[in-house]
Scaffold this motif. Sequence first.
Motif, PDB file in Angstrom:
ATOM      1  N   VAL A   1      83.889  60.245  28.031  1.00  0.00           N
ATOM      2  CA  VAL A   1      83.537  59.839  29.396  1.00  0.00           C
ATOM      3  C   VAL A   1      83.088  58.382  29.416  1.00  0.00           C
ATOM      4  O   VAL A   1      83.490  57.609  30.284  1.00  0.00           O
ATOM      5  CB  VAL A   1      82.444  60.762  29.988  1.00  0.00           C
TER       6      VAL A   1
ATOM      7  N   ARG B   1      86.071  56.103  28.985  1.00  0.00           N
ATOM      8  CA  ARG B   1      86.966  56.119  30.143  1.00  0.00           C
ATOM      9  C   ARG B   1      86.351  55.455  31.371  1.00  0.00           C
ATOM     10  O   ARG B   1      87.004  54.679  32.058  1.00  0.00           O
ATOM     11  CB  ARG B   1      87.335  57.570  30.467  1.00  0.00           C
ATOM     12  N   THR B   2      85.079  55.766  31.660  1.00  0.00           N
ATOM     13  CA  THR B   2      84.473  55.300  32.914  1.00  0.00           C
ATOM     14  C   THR B   2      83.634  54.040  32.764  1.00  0.00           C
ATOM     15  O   THR B   2      83.401  53.342  33.743  1.00  0.00           O
ATOM     16  CB  THR B   2      83.568  56.387  33.520  1.00  0.00           C
TER      17      THR B   2
ATOM     18  N   SER C   1      80.581  53.996  32.532  1.00  0.00           N
ATOM     19  CA  SER C   1      79.442  54.242  33.418  1.00  0.00           C
ATOM     20  C   SER C   1      78.381  55.045  32.675  1.00  0.00           C
ATOM     21  O   SER C   1      78.651  56.169  32.229  1.00  0.00           O
ATOM     22  CB  SER C   1      79.902  55.022  34.652  1.00  0.00           C
TER      23      SER C   1
ATOM     24  N   TRP D   1      77.611  58.394  34.783  1.00  0.00           N
ATOM     25  CA  TRP D   1      78.582  59.470  34.607  1.00  0.00           C
ATOM     26  C   TRP D   1      78.540  60.035  33.191  1.00  0.00           C
ATOM     27  O   TRP D   1      78.711  61.244  32.995  1.00  0.00           O
ATOM     28  CB  TRP D   1      79.990  58.999  34.950  1.00  0.00           C
ATOM     29  N   THR D   2      78.308  59.190  32.226  1.00  0.00           N
ATOM     30  CA  THR D   2      78.223  59.663  30.840  1.00  0.00           C
ATOM     31  C   THR D   2      77.073  60.643  30.677  1.00  0.00           C
ATOM     32  O   THR D   2      77.231  61.710  30.071  1.00  0.00           O
ATOM     33  CB  THR D   2      78.050  58.473  29.877  1.00  0.00           C
TER      34      THR D   2
END
Length: 107
Positions: A82, A85-86, A88, A91-92
């Motif tokens: 995560v 990919r992001t 962030s 979000w992680t």
Amino acid sequence: MSPATLLAVFVAAGVATFLIRLSFIAVEGRVRLPAWFRGALQFVPAAMLSALIAPDLLMQDGALYLSPHNSRLLAGIVAVFVAARTRSVGWTIVIGMAALIGLQMLQ
């Protein structure tokens, strides 16, 4: 350990940490650090975070625990994907914790 001793340990650790951090700020501009050293400093946060997290993901009861039943390791792997990919932190953390809770509920 008595409360006074515990307080003294906390204060000493806080002062030591403060002085270590202050040393880099105080010498800024006065001392020219080598380029290789300045380049290496960018890896310190990732190395410290890895040193804090890796034992919790990889060990259980003082022994290496590499198993498909290791919910912390699996959730950590999800969190790494995560994060990659992001890019962030939020979000992680959210998806990593959701994965950990979900995996622990399945066990």
